[in-house]
Design a protein around this motif. Structure first.
Motif, PDB file in Angstrom:
ATOM      1  N   ILE A 161       0.835  -1.207   0.000  1.00 20.93           N
ATOM      2  CA  ILE A 161       0.000   0.000   0.000  1.00 20.93           C
ATOM      3  C   ILE A 161       0.867   1.253   0.000  1.00 20.93           C
ATOM      4  CG2 ILE A 161      -0.325   0.492   2.456  1.00 20.93           C
ATOM      5  CD1 ILE A 161      -3.107   0.337  -0.150  1.00 20.93           C
ATOM      6  N   VAL A 162       2.068   1.172   0.591  1.00 22.68           N
ATOM      7  CA  VAL A 162       3.013   2.299   0.529  1.00 22.68           C
ATOM      8  C   VAL A 162       3.488   2.492  -0.907  1.00 22.68           C
ATOM      9  CG1 VAL A 162       5.305   3.105   1.220  1.00 22.68           C
ATOM     10  CG2 VAL A 162       3.766   2.122   2.933  1.00 22.68           C
ATOM     11  N   PHE A 163       3.797   1.380  -1.588  1.00 22.18           N
ATOM     12  CA  PHE A 163       4.153   1.456  -3.012  1.00 22.18           C
ATOM     13  C   PHE A 163       3.031   2.144  -3.794  1.00 22.18           C
ATOM     14  CE2 PHE A 163       7.000  -2.600  -2.871  1.00 22.18           C
ATOM     15  CZ  PHE A 163       8.025  -1.849  -2.316  1.00 22.18           C
ATOM     16  N   HIS A 164       1.811   1.705  -3.512  1.00 28.10           N
ATOM     17  CA  HIS A 164       0.641   2.250  -4.213  1.00 28.10           C
ATOM     18  C   HIS A 164       0.514   3.756  -3.989  1.00 28.10           C
ATOM     19  CE1 HIS A 164      -3.459   2.413  -5.779  1.00 28.10           C
ATOM     20  NE2 HIS A 164      -3.828   3.031  -4.678  1.00 28.10           N
ATOM     21  N   GLY A 165       0.677   4.197  -2.746  1.00 24.18           N
ATOM     22  CA  GLY A 165       0.588   5.619  -2.447  1.00 24.18           C
ATOM     23  C   GLY A 165       1.680   6.419  -3.133  1.00 24.18           C
ATOM     24  N   ALA A 166       2.898   5.877  -3.168  1.00 28.12           N
ATOM     25  CA  ALA A 166       4.008   6.569  -3.820  1.00 28.12           C
ATOM     26  C   ALA A 166       3.769   6.711  -5.322  1.00 28.12           C
ATOM     27  CB  ALA A 166       5.313   5.813  -3.562  1.00 28.12           C
ATOM     28  N   ILE A 167       3.225   5.671  -5.924  1.00 22.85           N
ATOM     29  CA  ILE A 167       2.921   5.714  -7.366  1.00 22.85           C
ATOM     30  C   ILE A 167       1.877   6.789  -7.652  1.00 22.85           C
ATOM     31  CG2 ILE A 167       1.902   4.415  -9.288  1.00 22.85           C
ATOM     32  CD1 ILE A 167       3.051   1.862  -7.849  1.00 22.85           C
ATOM     33  N   LEU A 168       0.816   6.826  -6.848  1.00 18.68           N
ATOM     34  CA  LEU A 168      -0.227   7.837  -7.037  1.00 18.68           C
ATOM     35  C   LEU A 168       0.320   9.250  -6.833  1.00 18.68           C
ATOM     36  CD1 LEU A 168      -3.340   6.209  -5.337  1.00 18.68           C
ATOM     37  CD2 LEU A 168      -3.208   7.020  -7.701  1.00 18.68           C
ATOM     38  N   LEU A 169       1.226   9.404  -5.887  1.00 15.94           N
ATOM     39  CA  LEU A 169       1.834  10.716  -5.652  1.00 15.94           C
ATOM     40  C   LEU A 169       2.582  11.196  -6.889  1.00 15.94           C
ATOM     41  CD1 LEU A 169       2.610  13.046  -3.729  1.00 15.94           C
ATOM     42  CD2 LEU A 169       4.568  11.662  -2.994  1.00 15.94           C
ATOM     43  N   VAL A 170       3.362  10.319  -7.484  1.00 14.13           N
ATOM     44  CA  VAL A 170       4.097  10.676  -8.704  1.00 14.13           C
ATOM     45  C   VAL A 170       3.128  10.981  -9.837  1.00 14.13           C
ATOM     46  CG1 VAL A 170       5.744   9.871 -10.445  1.00 14.13           C
ATOM     47  CG2 VAL A 170       6.105   9.315  -8.029  1.00 14.13           C
ATOM     48  N   HIS A 171       2.071  10.191  -9.946  1.00 13.85           N
ATOM     49  CA  HIS A 171       1.081  10.431 -11.006  1.00 13.85           C
ATOM     50  C   HIS A 171       0.396  11.789 -10.836  1.00 13.85           C
ATOM     51  CE1 HIS A 171       0.571   5.902 -12.076  1.00 13.85           C
ATOM     52  NE2 HIS A 171       1.570   6.472 -12.722  1.00 13.85           N
ATOM     53  N   ALA A 172       0.096  12.156  -9.594  1.00  9.07           N
ATOM     54  CA  ALA A 172      -0.535  13.452  -9.347  1.00  9.07           C
ATOM     55  C   ALA A 172       0.411  14.590  -9.704  1.00  9.07           C
ATOM     56  CB  ALA A 172      -0.961  13.552  -7.882  1.00  9.07           C
ATOM     57  N   ILE A 173       1.688  14.439  -9.382  1.00  5.81           N
ATOM     58  CA  ILE A 173       2.679  15.473  -9.716  1.00  5.81           C
ATOM     59  C   ILE A 173       2.796  15.630 -11.224  1.00  5.81           C
ATOM     60  CG2 ILE A 173       5.137  16.053  -9.636  1.00  5.81           C
ATOM     61  CD1 ILE A 173       5.232  14.696  -6.874  1.00  5.81           C
ATOM     62  N   LEU A 174       2.887  14.516 -11.935  1.00  5.79           N
ATOM     63  CA  LEU A 174       3.007  14.578 -13.392  1.00  5.79           C
ATOM     64  C   LEU A 174       1.762  15.193 -14.025  1.00  5.79           C
ATOM     65  CD1 LEU A 174       4.650  11.106 -14.214  1.00  5.79           C
ATOM     66  CD2 LEU A 174       5.747  13.356 -14.176  1.00  5.79           C
ATOM     67  N   ASN A 175       0.595  14.874 -13.480  1.00  7.25           N
ATOM     68  CA  ASN A 175      -0.646  15.414 -14.028  1.00  7.25           C
ATOM     69  C   ASN A 175      -0.866  16.871 -13.665  1.00  7.25           C
ATOM     70  OD1 ASN A 175      -2.704  13.527 -15.518  1.00  7.25           O
ATOM     71  ND2 ASN A 175      -1.620  12.221 -14.066  1.00  7.25           N
ATOM     72  N   SER A 176      -0.015  17.420 -12.801  1.00  2.57           N
ATOM     73  CA  SER A 176      -0.084  18.842 -12.485  1.00  2.57           C
ATOM     74  C   SER A 176       0.662  19.681 -13.520  1.00  2.57           C
ATOM     75  CB  SER A 176       0.511  19.104 -11.087  1.00  2.57           C
ATOM     76  OG  SER A 176      -0.206  18.389 -10.103  1.00  2.57           O
ATOM     77  N   LEU A 177       1.411  19.003 -14.394  1.00  2.00           N
ATOM     78  CA  LEU A 177       2.157  19.708 -15.439  1.00  2.00           C
ATOM     79  C   LEU A 177       1.233  20.080 -16.584  1.00  2.00           C
ATOM     80  CD1 LEU A 177       5.319  17.396 -15.576  1.00  2.00           C
ATOM     81  CD2 LEU A 177       5.053  19.555 -14.325  1.00  2.00           C
ATOM     82  N   SER A 178       1.733  20.893 -17.478  1.00  3.49           N
ATOM     83  CA  SER A 178       0.971  21.322 -18.651  1.00  3.49           C
ATOM     84  C   SER A 178       0.604  20.120 -19.511  1.00  3.49           C
ATOM     85  CB  SER A 178       1.801  22.320 -19.468  1.00  3.49           C
ATOM     86  OG  SER A 178       1.213  22.534 -20.736  1.00  3.49           O
ATOM     87  N   ILE A 179      -0.507  20.231 -20.229  1.00  9.29           N
ATOM     88  CA  ILE A 179      -0.952  19.157 -21.110  1.00  9.29           C
ATOM     89  C   ILE A 179       0.074  18.877 -22.196  1.00  9.29           C
ATOM     90  CG2 ILE A 179      -2.181  20.681 -22.714  1.00  9.29           C
ATOM     91  CD1 ILE A 179      -3.283  17.168 -21.539  1.00  9.29           C
ATOM     92  N   SER A 180       0.934  19.858 -22.504  1.00  7.22           N
ATOM     93  CA  SER A 180       1.995  19.641 -23.494  1.00  7.22           C
ATOM     94  C   SER A 180       2.970  18.571 -23.005  1.00  7.22           C
ATOM     95  CB  SER A 180       2.754  20.945 -23.757  1.00  7.22           C
ATOM     96  OG  SER A 180       1.876  21.942 -24.233  1.00  7.22           O
ATOM     97  N   TRP A 181       3.304  18.628 -21.703  1.00 13.40           N
ATOM     98  CA  TRP A 181       4.178  17.607 -21.134  1.00 13.40           C
ATOM     99  C   TRP A 181       3.476  16.246 -21.101  1.00 13.40           C
ATOM    100  CZ3 TRP A 181       9.206  17.759 -20.372  1.00 13.40           C
ATOM    101  CH2 TRP A 181       9.837  18.996 -20.253  1.00 13.40           C
ATOM    102  N   LEU A 182       2.203  16.250 -20.725  1.00  9.00           N
ATOM    103  CA  LEU A 182       1.455  14.998 -20.697  1.00  9.00           C
ATOM    104  C   LEU A 182       1.345  14.389 -22.084  1.00  9.00           C
ATOM    105  CD1 LEU A 182      -1.423  15.835 -18.192  1.00  9.00           C
ATOM    106  CD2 LEU A 182       0.636  14.484 -17.785  1.00  9.00           C
ATOM    107  N   SER A 183       1.284  15.250 -23.096  1.00 10.65           N
ATOM    108  CA  SER A 183       1.249  14.772 -24.473  1.00 10.65           C
ATOM    109  C   SER A 183       2.529  14.018 -24.816  1.00 10.65           C
ATOM    110  CB  SER A 183       1.068  15.961 -25.431  1.00 10.65           C
ATOM    111  OG  SER A 183       1.184  15.543 -26.776  1.00 10.65           O
ATOM    112  N   LEU A 184       3.664  14.561 -24.415  1.00 12.77           N
ATOM    113  CA  LEU A 184       4.943  13.891 -24.661  1.00 12.77           C
ATOM    114  C   LEU A 184       5.013  12.567 -23.917  1.00 12.77           C
ATOM    115  CD1 LEU A 184       7.440  16.912 -24.461  1.00 12.77           C
ATOM    116  CD2 LEU A 184       6.694  15.684 -26.505  1.00 12.77           C
TER     117      LEU A 184
END
Length: 496
Positions: A161-184
């Protein structure tokens, strides 16, 4: 400012969005390739097949896996075609509940959009994907430290569950970036899924083709109910980024259809490659094997170990799969946040003004972090009850398909004569394709609800119909008791 507006007017998706009564608030920067990449990375055949191969192997057998994939893929394409046609007409973010409202007509619009929009399965999918990645990481650690039979480290459910939380944290950070970055990231993910799949599947096909014959398949319907629908279950989630796609009324449908078609072919190659590598099904499903019963991990590990004397190559292959699952989860969080953004834009969520806000990168930042938080909280049920967690996750696929089928059903019934097609349309075949899609969803919903083992006990009971039924009761009860008095369906924010 005038120049910007003139440029926007050249985009047919932006113009159509304005016609539907919505401002352009999200950055419209995704090309048709980027839209396809997001859809393809969410479908992520590496993710779906890897995480659910155990179920398919256990309840259906190799024959069902290999041939059932094409049957499911064929009918899933009908769902995709129908959704693509609707997407072309209504290119809005989080379009499912908006589509239902428009297609149901003014009298039924609020109820139809409420039933479609109150869909917790969107977050259940993210929970399932990221928890599967956490479990795969645990297996990789186990094999890297010697395997279960050689003193390898087997993480507890709390570490997972710690692994799971860490993965979600990284996903939230990445999704906070501009859609241009998400496109790449999305394009990289699509390439990773494609080439990673080809490399692993064909290497195994070459290694084991002459050594392995298929075992006779059995219980095909159960294989369908437990395995086939999930890998292709993300086919319509590409529509959640419609408002961020250039000429969305044309490119959105292209992304949906192309991602399904390519996924069918690529997924079959992966299934064929790993299935030909099977030497003993009981051994693969044995919880006491080196991978702890994780079938595909055991296949990869033992294949390289028997040929080269160690399983390092297999662990590397699992790492390739893990990266694909990571990007699938990232795209799923993107989709969740856009659905939450669209629903809150119409005032249908508690604290809607908070989730509707966009930051300087034109990203619904609060909705992103809300999606990650809800997915983490849903995963916490795994600490208390495996049955409860599995029941919650089990509604992901069937709930998504029902959400996809509702607007399609309305398209072929209430809106049969009033539907105005967009640039992409099926012409006179639209009604026929729509009915096939609806019947397919009804069929797999039954399959997915069937028992998977006999005799039926508390441990073997398929809780999917119970979980879906409870969600349906809650949604309808909430509507009757409260929402029908204030929820009016999609609310436009510019005059039309």
């Amino acid at each position: 400012m005038v120049a910007t507006k003139s440029k926007d007017l050249l985009d047919t998706g932006h113009a159509r969005l304005n016609e539907l009564g919505y401002k352009q608030e999200l950055k419209r920067d995704l090309s048709v390739v980027s839209n396809f990449a997001f859809s393809f990375s969410i479908i992520s055949v590496l993710t779906g097949i890897t995480t659910l191969y155990n179920n398919g192997l256990n309840f259906g057998g190799p024959v069902s896996l290999v041939y059932g994939w094409f049957i499911a893929g064929f009918f899933t394409m009908f769902v995709g075609l129908s959704m693509a046609e609707i997407c072309s007409s209504y290119p809005t973010s989080g379009g499912l509940y908006y589509w239902s409202a428009k297609l149901a007509g003014p009298n039924w619009a609020p109820f139809a959009s409420w039933m479609t929009g109150c869909d917790l399965t969107q977050w259940a999918v993210t929970t399932s994907v990221d928890y599967s990645l956490a479990q795969l990481i645990q297996v990789i650690v186990l094999l890297s430290t010697g395997g279960k039979n050689n003193g390898g480290y087997e993480a507890s459910k709390y570490v997972v569950i710690v692994f799971h939380g860490a993965i979600l944290l990284v996903h939230a950070i990445l999704n906070s970036l501009s859609i241009s970055w998400l496109s790449l990231f999305g394009q990289f993910a699509a390439a990773w899924n494609f080439f990673g799949n080809e490399g692993s599947s064909f290497s195994f096909f070459e290694l084991f083709f002459l050594k392995r014959t298929f075992l006779t398949g059995c219980r095909i319907l159960r294989c369908f109910s437990s395995y086939i629908p999930h890998p292709l279950g993300g086919n319509g989630k590409g529509q959640s980024r419609t408002e961020e796609t250039i000429e969305a009324d044309k490119n959105g449908p292209k992304g949906i259809i192309s991602s399904i078609g390519i996924s069918i072919v690529v997924g079959w190659c992966y299934i064929l490659g790993i299935t030909f590598a099977i030497t003993s099904i009981p051994n693969l499903l044995d919880e006491n094997n080196d991978a702890g019963g994780y079938a595909i991990a055991e296949i990869f590990y033992q294949a390289f170990k028997s040929r080269y004397g160690n399983g390092v190559g297999g662990i590397i292959c699992l790492g390739v799969v893990a990266v694909a699952i990571f990007f699938c989860g990232m795209s799923s969080v993107t989709s969740n946040s856009r659905m939450a953004y669209a629903f809150s834009r119409d005032g249908a969520m508690p604290f809607s003004s908070t989730w509707h806000k966009v930051n300087e990168n034109e990203v619904p930042i609060n909705a992103v972090w809300l999606s990650a938080l809800i997915s983490f909280c849903m995963a916490l049920t795994s600490l208390g009850s495996t049955v409860a967690f599995n029941a919650m996750v089990s509604i992901a696929t069937i709930g998504l398909y029902i959400a996809y089928a509702l607007p399609i059903y309305l398209r072929v019934t209430l809106a049969r004569r009033s539907f105005v097609p967009g640039p992409f349309n099926l012409g006179r075949y639209g009604i026929m394709v729509g009915w096939v899609a609806v019947l397919w969803v009804a069929t797999i919903s039954v399959f997915f609800s069937l028992p998977v083992e006999y005799p039926i006990t508390d441990a073997t009971l398929n809780y999917t119909p119970i979980a879906v039924g409870c969600l349906l009761i809650i949604t309808i009860s909430t509507w009757i008791a409260n929402a029908r008095h204030w929820f009016k369906g999609p609310v436009t924010n510019i005059p039309i």
